[in-house]
Enzyme design. Structure first.
Site, PDB file in Angstrom:
ATOM      1  N   THR A 126     -54.183 -20.744  -0.755  1.00  0.00           N
ATOM      2  CA  THR A 126     -53.615 -20.202   0.475  1.00  0.00           C
ATOM      3  C   THR A 126     -54.452 -20.547   1.702  1.00  0.00           C
ATOM      4  O   THR A 126     -55.679 -20.490   1.671  1.00  0.00           O
ATOM      5  CB  THR A 126     -53.478 -18.683   0.358  1.00  0.00           C
ATOM      6  OG1 THR A 126     -52.730 -18.373  -0.815  1.00  0.00           O
ATOM      7  CG2 THR A 126     -52.776 -18.097   1.562  1.00  0.00           C
ATOM      8  N   GLY A 129     -52.302 -20.986   7.771  1.00  0.00           N
ATOM      9  CA  GLY A 129     -50.991 -21.422   8.226  1.00  0.00           C
ATOM     10  C   GLY A 129     -50.053 -21.847   7.114  1.00  0.00           C
ATOM     11  O   GLY A 129     -48.954 -22.332   7.385  1.00  0.00           O
ATOM     12  N   PHE A 156     -57.689 -15.468   1.994  1.00  0.00           N
ATOM     13  CA  PHE A 156     -57.135 -14.569   0.962  1.00  0.00           C
ATOM     14  C   PHE A 156     -57.549 -15.030  -0.434  1.00  0.00           C
ATOM     15  O   PHE A 156     -56.774 -14.885  -1.388  1.00  0.00           O
ATOM     16  CB  PHE A 156     -55.607 -14.507   1.035  1.00  0.00           C
ATOM     17  CG  PHE A 156     -55.052 -13.818   2.252  1.00  0.00           C
ATOM     18  CD1 PHE A 156     -55.733 -12.788   2.864  1.00  0.00           C
ATOM     19  CD2 PHE A 156     -53.829 -14.216   2.775  1.00  0.00           C
ATOM     20  CE1 PHE A 156     -55.208 -12.154   3.988  1.00  0.00           C
ATOM     21  CE2 PHE A 156     -53.286 -13.578   3.888  1.00  0.00           C
ATOM     22  CZ  PHE A 156     -53.975 -12.545   4.504  1.00  0.00           C
ATOM     23  N   ARG A 272     -45.763  22.571 -12.941  1.00  0.00           N
ATOM     24  CA  ARG A 272     -45.673  23.176 -11.613  1.00  0.00           C
ATOM     25  C   ARG A 272     -44.525  24.173 -11.554  1.00  0.00           C
ATOM     26  O   ARG A 272     -43.386  23.848 -11.935  1.00  0.00           O
ATOM     27  CB  ARG A 272     -45.477  22.072 -10.567  1.00  0.00           C
ATOM     28  CG  ARG A 272     -45.207  22.547  -9.149  1.00  0.00           C
ATOM     29  CD  ARG A 272     -46.412  23.198  -8.533  1.00  0.00           C
ATOM     30  NE  ARG A 272     -46.227  23.344  -7.084  1.00  0.00           N
ATOM     31  CZ  ARG A 272     -46.962  24.129  -6.321  1.00  0.00           C
ATOM     32  NH1 ARG A 272     -47.944  24.842  -6.857  1.00  0.00           N
ATOM     33  NH2 ARG A 272     -46.748  24.194  -5.022  1.00  0.00           N
ATOM     34  N   GLN A 340     -43.757  11.914  -4.308  1.00  0.00           N
ATOM     35  CA  GLN A 340     -42.787  12.879  -3.791  1.00  0.00           C
ATOM     36  C   GLN A 340     -42.696  14.102  -4.706  1.00  0.00           C
ATOM     37  O   GLN A 340     -42.607  15.238  -4.236  1.00  0.00           O
ATOM     38  CB  GLN A 340     -41.412  12.214  -3.659  1.00  0.00           C
ATOM     39  CG  GLN A 340     -40.417  13.000  -2.821  1.00  0.00           C
ATOM     40  CD  GLN A 340     -40.792  13.030  -1.346  1.00  0.00           C
ATOM     41  OE1 GLN A 340     -41.572  12.193  -0.886  1.00  0.00           O
ATOM     42  NE2 GLN A 340     -40.264  13.986  -0.608  1.00  0.00           N
ATOM     43  N   HIS A 342     -45.084  15.269  -6.576  1.00  0.00           N
ATOM     44  CA  HIS A 342     -46.337  16.021  -6.440  1.00  0.00           C
ATOM     45  C   HIS A 342     -46.476  16.685  -5.078  1.00  0.00           C
ATOM     46  O   HIS A 342     -47.337  17.561  -4.899  1.00  0.00           O
ATOM     47  CB  HIS A 342     -47.538  15.102  -6.658  1.00  0.00           C
ATOM     48  CG  HIS A 342     -47.856  14.837  -8.090  1.00  0.00           C
ATOM     49  ND1 HIS A 342     -47.123  13.967  -8.867  1.00  0.00           N
ATOM     50  CD2 HIS A 342     -48.832  15.326  -8.902  1.00  0.00           C
ATOM     51  CE1 HIS A 342     -47.640  13.922 -10.089  1.00  0.00           C
ATOM     52  NE2 HIS A 342     -48.668  14.736 -10.142  1.00  0.00           N
ATOM     53  N   GLU A 367     -48.845 -14.067  -5.488  1.00  0.00           N
ATOM     54  CA  GLU A 367     -48.196 -14.821  -6.574  1.00  0.00           C
ATOM     55  C   GLU A 367     -46.712 -15.054  -6.301  1.00  0.00           C
ATOM     56  O   GLU A 367     -45.894 -15.099  -7.210  1.00  0.00           O
ATOM     57  CB  GLU A 367     -48.380 -14.108  -7.918  1.00  0.00           C
ATOM     58  CG  GLU A 367     -49.815 -14.017  -8.396  1.00  0.00           C
ATOM     59  CD  GLU A 367     -50.452 -15.387  -8.623  1.00  0.00           C
ATOM     60  OE1 GLU A 367     -49.705 -16.372  -8.808  1.00  0.00           O
ATOM     61  OE2 GLU A 367     -51.694 -15.464  -8.591  1.00  0.00           O
ATOM     62  N   GLU A 371     -39.343 -12.434  -1.477  1.00  0.00           N
ATOM     63  CA  GLU A 371     -38.363 -13.358  -0.881  1.00  0.00           C
ATOM     64  C   GLU A 371     -38.379 -14.709  -1.592  1.00  0.00           C
ATOM     65  O   GLU A 371     -37.324 -15.323  -1.814  1.00  0.00           O
ATOM     66  CB  GLU A 371     -38.661 -13.526   0.616  1.00  0.00           C
ATOM     67  CG  GLU A 371     -38.359 -12.307   1.464  1.00  0.00           C
ATOM     68  CD  GLU A 371     -39.344 -11.159   1.259  1.00  0.00           C
ATOM     69  OE1 GLU A 371     -38.962 -10.004   1.523  1.00  0.00           O
ATOM     70  OE2 GLU A 371     -40.496 -11.424   0.837  1.00  0.00           O
TER      71      GLU A 371
END
Length: 387
Positions: A126, A129, A156, A272, A340, A342, A367, A371
């Site tokens: 990578t 650009g 990266f 809970r 959500q 929890h 990887e 897209e």
């Protein structure tokens, strides 16, 4: 296809999970809070992984690895994927399969030391650009007599700061294609300490704390021809031949984290109490659990089927793209729903859920982005009917 695990596969799953829970989980909070993986901790866990037979398990038996078939390797990756990424990737290393493409001399210098835990590698493709568009890379390698001179920048680049050498892909020329000129690519081994090769600190990352990235700079970095990996101008072919299953590896590690998040959500929903009963008895929670489990099962079947087909020699790019796409997007969904369920506690670092949620974000990018995977899938569908 047989869906049950063999006795050997079950043993590998059990052994790997036990190692992860005993040797990796206890250090997660330290790495998450400091953002740093201590060198002494790396060496300590590495020694235990080697002793347990889990180090370099992705490599063939004839070079000193575990000789796992692809499906079994993915089961192993799934279990490792439960833990903090820096811990399982750095301490229980799986050297890049591209090292197998080296000459006998290159294997002695790079492959075997990596399998023994004496060296580690990093892969540099990578550029600032050119991310997914590898043919658009600008970093270059120019032949000068029998040597090659490298110039340009990569970024990266995962764990390059602790790697002993880099496998670097450089534009080494141009050729005509149906769409005009395109870059020829050549791969090189570049050792740390080579004049003209500098590794700089990379970016602070919200995902995978302790798992670093770096910027690699090449300034008239001169290499002998013996440092070329594969054939000159055939680096793209080398990458396609040896790196294909990395998308499945990403998918498999996502399965492990999703399973861990779902486990926490199920336990919490059963314990809970709100409004006089377990929250798991409310459809608003129980239906979330059902959807999470269903998505996880679907992703697991896709990843494992692609791994099985890889071993049969029938896997397609579409199979691997679908598996990677489904597993990474499933993890994002499961991690979000687990938090959500929890409530506020899900965002506290007392639990691994906020880490899993943060870490999930990068999986849809590296990887091959989601897209790119959709592009691969759609082109395969359209190509079948002349589109």
């Amino acid at each position: 296809m047989h869906f049950g695990l063999s006795e050997e596969q079950q043993l590998i799953v059990d052994t790997t999970r036990a190692f992860v829970e005993k040797e990796l989980y206890p250090h997660e909070l330290e790495v998450e809070r400091t953002g740093h993986l201590r060198r002494e901790l790396i060496e300590e866990i590495k020694a235990k992984a080697i002793s347990a037979g889990l180090y370099a398990a992705n490599m063939p038996a004839d070079v000193g690895g575990a000789g796992l078939d692809t499906l079994t390797w993915l089961l192993y990756e799934k279990e490792l994927g439960r833990a903090n990424y820096a811990l399982h990737w750095t301490c229980v290393a799986r050297p890049s399969n591209i090292l197998l493409a080296g000459t006998p001399e290159q294997r002695e210098k790079y492959l075997f030391p990596c399998i023994r835990g004496e060296k580690s590698d990093c892969l540099a493709m990578t550029e600032p650009g050119a991310g997914s568009d590898l043919r658009g890379m600008k970093a270059s390698a120019v032949q000068d007599g029998s040597d090659w001179v490298l110039n340009g920048t990569k970024h990266f680049i995962s764990h390059a700061d602790i790697a002993d050498f880099a496998i670097v892909f450089m534009a080494s020329g141009e050729e005509e294609s149906a769409r005009g000129k395109r870059k020829k690519i050549t791969a090189f081994f570049v050792d740390k300490g080579t004049p003209g090769f500098t590794v700089r600190d990379g970016y602070r990352n919200v995902s995978h704390r302790g798992y670093t990235n770096s910027v690699l700079e090449f300034d008239d970095c001169r290499l002998p021809a013996s440092q070329v990996l594969g054939d000159v101008h055939k680096g793209f072919e080398v990458a396609n031949s040896w790196l294909g299953a990395t998308r499945l590896q990403v998918g498999a590690t996502c399965l492990g984290r999703a399973e861990r998040a779902l486990g926490h959500a199920i336990d919490y929903a059963a314990q809970r109490q709100q409004f006089g009963q377990q929250i798991g008895k409310f459809q608003g929670v129980s239906f979330k659990l059902a959807d999470m489990a269903t998505e996880l099962k679907a992703a697991e079947l896709m990843v494992m089927e692609a791994g099985w087909k890889y071993d049969q020699g029938t896997v397609t790019d579409q199979d691997m793209a679908m598996a990677k796409l489904k597993a990474t997007e499933m993890l994002a969904f499961v991690a979000d729903e687990a938090i959500q369920i929890h409530g506020g506690m899900g965002l506290m670092d007392d639990l691994p859920l906020e880490r899993i949620w943060r870490d999930a974000r990068v999986e849809r990018i590296w990887e091959g982005t989601s897209e790119i995977q959709r592009h691969i899938i759609s082109r395969a569908l359209l190509r079948a009917v002349g589109g």
